[in-house]
Each structure stands twice: as structure tokens, then as C-alpha cells.
Design a protein around this motif. Structure first.
Motif, PDB file in Angstrom:
ATOM      1  N   MET A   1       0.842  -1.200   0.000  1.00 42.33           N
ATOM      2  CA  MET A   1       0.000   0.000   0.000  1.00 42.33           C
ATOM      3  C   MET A   1       0.876   1.248   0.000  1.00 42.33           C
ATOM      4  O   MET A   1       1.829   1.350   0.779  1.00 42.33           O
ATOM      5  CB  MET A   1      -0.896   0.010   1.247  1.00 42.33           C
ATOM      6  N   ILE A   2       0.557   2.186  -0.887  1.00 35.71           N
ATOM      7  CA  ILE A   2       1.277   3.457  -0.913  1.00 35.71           C
ATOM      8  C   ILE A   2       0.280   4.596  -0.733  1.00 35.71           C
ATOM      9  O   ILE A   2      -0.682   4.715  -1.504  1.00 35.71           O
ATOM     10  CB  ILE A   2       2.044   3.665  -2.231  1.00 35.71           C
ATOM     11  N   TYR A   3       0.499   5.391   0.296  1.00 33.82           N
ATOM     12  CA  TYR A   3      -0.212   6.655   0.439  1.00 33.82           C
ATOM     13  C   TYR A   3       0.652   7.737  -0.218  1.00 33.82           C
ATOM     14  O   TYR A   3       1.850   7.832   0.055  1.00 33.82           O
ATOM     15  CB  TYR A   3      -0.384   7.033   1.908  1.00 33.82           C
ATOM     16  N   VAL A   4       0.056   8.554  -1.078  1.00 36.45           N
ATOM     17  CA  VAL A   4       0.769   9.709  -1.622  1.00 36.45           C
ATOM     18  C   VAL A   4       0.081  10.932  -1.015  1.00 36.45           C
ATOM     19  O   VAL A   4      -1.058  11.245  -1.346  1.00 36.45           O
ATOM     20  CB  VAL A   4       0.716   9.759  -3.163  1.00 36.45           C
ATOM     21  N   ILE A   5       0.798  11.610  -0.123  1.00 36.15           N
ATOM     22  CA  ILE A   5       0.165  12.566   0.784  1.00 36.15           C
ATOM     23  C   ILE A   5       0.601  13.996   0.496  1.00 36.15           C
ATOM     24  O   ILE A   5       1.793  14.299   0.424  1.00 36.15           O
ATOM     25  CB  ILE A   5       0.511  12.219   2.249  1.00 36.15           C
ATOM     26  N   ILE A  66       9.756  -0.705  -1.432  1.00 36.14           N
ATOM     27  CA  ILE A  66       9.374  -1.025  -0.049  1.00 36.14           C
ATOM     28  C   ILE A  66       7.964  -1.587  -0.004  1.00 36.14           C
ATOM     29  O   ILE A  66       7.675  -2.557   0.713  1.00 36.14           O
ATOM     30  CB  ILE A  66       9.494   0.228   0.847  1.00 36.14           C
ATOM     31  N   ALA A  67       7.065  -0.989  -0.782  1.00 36.02           N
ATOM     32  CA  ALA A  67       5.675  -1.457  -0.809  1.00 36.02           C
ATOM     33  C   ALA A  67       5.583  -2.894  -1.322  1.00 36.02           C
ATOM     34  O   ALA A  67       4.682  -3.650  -0.919  1.00 36.02           O
ATOM     35  CB  ALA A  67       4.832  -0.530  -1.676  1.00 36.02           C
ATOM     36  N   LYS A  68       6.496  -3.284  -2.204  1.00 33.51           N
ATOM     37  CA  LYS A  68       6.511  -4.659  -2.711  1.00 33.51           C
ATOM     38  C   LYS A  68       6.707  -5.674  -1.591  1.00 33.51           C
ATOM     39  O   LYS A  68       6.296  -6.834  -1.709  1.00 33.51           O
ATOM     40  CB  LYS A  68       7.635  -4.826  -3.739  1.00 33.51           C
ATOM     41  N   THR A  69       7.342  -5.245  -0.489  1.00 32.48           N
ATOM     42  CA  THR A  69       7.595  -6.159   0.635  1.00 32.48           C
ATOM     43  C   THR A  69       6.366  -6.302   1.533  1.00 32.48           C
ATOM     44  O   THR A  69       6.398  -7.068   2.507  1.00 32.48           O
ATOM     45  CB  THR A  69       8.775  -5.659   1.486  1.00 32.48           C
ATOM     46  N   GLY A  70       5.315  -5.539   1.225  1.00 33.31           N
ATOM     47  CA  GLY A  70       4.087  -5.632   2.012  1.00 33.31           C
ATOM     48  C   GLY A  70       3.903  -4.545   3.040  1.00 33.31           C
ATOM     49  O   GLY A  70       2.871  -4.501   3.726  1.00 33.31           O
TER      50      GLY A  70
END
Length: 241
Positions: A1-5, A66-70
Motif C-alpha cells: 500500500m502506498i499513500y501519496v500525501i 518497499i511497498a513490494k515487501t508488504g
């Protein structure tokens, strides 16, 4: 999950609750080092990945890896993440790499909106954003946009107006717009909007002081209906032909 803030101009009062909640939910925070300092209160227990200017692609790729790692990752931008921010780059990279990573774009108060509130109500009618940075856009394209926006009498919000490496760009922009903007047109200048050292200036187009402006400054040029009253810049809701 990626938040773009989008974290807004930098002060807590101008951050949305959604932005704060997303940073609190994230396990890793990724951002430009200057912006990381602005959100230290929310990320004390977080893993932080930061770097310097012109490393946007590297930051976004780090966040994706990093998101690929969960892990839940928050990529922070000043202002709004979708206005000269990181949202487009994150989505572009994920699309090109054909990755299945959920992305949540969290909006923020962008510089034009923050500066407009300080100035009064200069963007009550049609307006546009134009960046004077030619790092990603050829200067001839910027010139065309300035000329057409001025001819159409938009209220014009200038991002990235002046830096050490581009000290003459703002003066060139005013020369281009001057073909269509009257010398009495109000101009609002807000430096470091929403921060402790915020400064506000209102002048007319022909009295513009370019030396007041740097990269943390927002410049808003009114339309033919915009006027100045009690140190406020006001654009009426209706347009006078």
C-alpha cells in the motif's frame, strides 16, 4: 500500500486530518528531507527514507520497492500531492512496471490556495497554475502558456517563480504577460505560506519587485476585474467585459 500525501504548506493547522491519519497508519515515510522535517511530530516511530532535491524518481522507486515487501508506505509532498507533487510519478512508475500495488492519493492545501487565503480572495473566478521551472518543461512552452493565459485574462498563479539558477525567469514572464495585463493589475506575493516566517505583499503589475521573490514564494496576478481594498486582493465572482 502506498499513500501519496499532500502535507499542505507545512504547518499542522493546514494539514488535513486524512493526511495525518495516513502518516500515522504508514510504517515507512518517504520524502524530500526538507519536508520530512515538517512532519517530524507524526513520524517519530517510523522508518524514514529521505534524500535531496531532484531525486523524485529515486524517492518514488524506493517507495515502490518497499511497498513490494508488504509494508504500508507514505510518500509525502508539500502542498497537494497531485499538483506538482508525487502522485503522478508514483502512478506512472507503477503503471509502466505493471505492478499491482494499491495507491491512495491524499489531497492537501496547495500553495495557490494557501496564498489566496492570506491575500484575501484573488482566485474567485477562472484561474490557472503555471510553473516557471524549465527543468521538466521547455521554456518556449512556458512562454506560450503565459502569453495565452494573459491574453485570456485568467488570474495566474505562478509556481517556482524565481531561483538562483533562474533569477530572470520571473521578469521575463512579466514582460510576456505585460502585453495583455494592465499596469494597474493587482499582484499578490506570499512567501513561506503557512509557516512561521510567512510574508505577504500586494502591489500592482507595474510596481512588481522581483527581488522579493524566491522558490518558496507564490505569485498571484489578478485579472482585469481584480482590485485592492484594505490590503486585500479581491477578484469578483462575476467577470466584467
Amino acid at each position: 500500500m502506498i499513500y501519496v500525501i499532500g502535507i499542505g504548506p507545512g504547518c499542522r493547522d493546514l494539514m488535513t486530518q486524512e493526511a495525518i491519519s495516513a502518516m500515522e497508519d504508514a510504517e515507512v515515510i518517504v520524502g524530500y528531507k526538507t519536508y520530512i522535517k515538517l512532519v517530524e511530530d507524526f513520524i517519530k516511530d517510523k522508518e524514514v527514507v529521505q534524500n535531496g532535491m531532484r531525486k523524485e524518481v529515486d524517492r518514488c522507486q524506493d517507495a515502490i520497492d518497499i511497498a513490494k515487501t508488504g509494508k504500508k508506505v507514505a510518500v509525502i509532498s508539500s502542498g497537494d500531492a497531485g499538483i506538482y507533487g508525487m502522485a503522478g510519478l508514483i502512478l506512472e512508475l507503477i503503471t509502466k512496471q505493471e505492478l499491482d500495488i494499491p495507491v491512495k492519493v491524499v489531497p492537501g492545501v496547495t500553495a495557490s490556495i494557501g496564498a489566496a487565503a492570506v491575500l484575501g480572495a484573488p482566485i474567485m473566478h477562472d484561474f490557472c497554475h503555471i510553473s516557471l521551472s524549465d527543468l521538466m518543461t521547455p521554456w518556449e512552452v512556458i512562454e506560450k502558456r503565459l502569453r495565452l493565459a494573459a491574453e485570456a485574462d485568467f488570474v495566474i498563479c505562478l509556481y517556482n517563480p524565481r531561483s538562483k539558477g533562474r533569477s530572470e525567469h520571473l521578469a521575463k514572464a512579466f514582460k510576456i504577460m505585460g502585453e495583455f495585463k494592465d499596469g494597474s493589475t493587482p499582484v499578490g506575493i506570499v512567501k513561506d505560506v503557512g509557516r512561521e516566517d510567512q510574508e505577504k505583499f500586494i502591489c500592482t503589475f507595474d510596481k512588481m519587485d522581483f527581488e522579493r521573490v524566491d522558490m518558496t514564494t507564490m505569485v498571484i496576478i489578478g485579472n482585469k476585474s481584480t482590485y485592492i481594498h484594505d490590503d486585500l486582493m479581491i477578484t469578483p465572482r462575476g467577470y466584467t467585459v
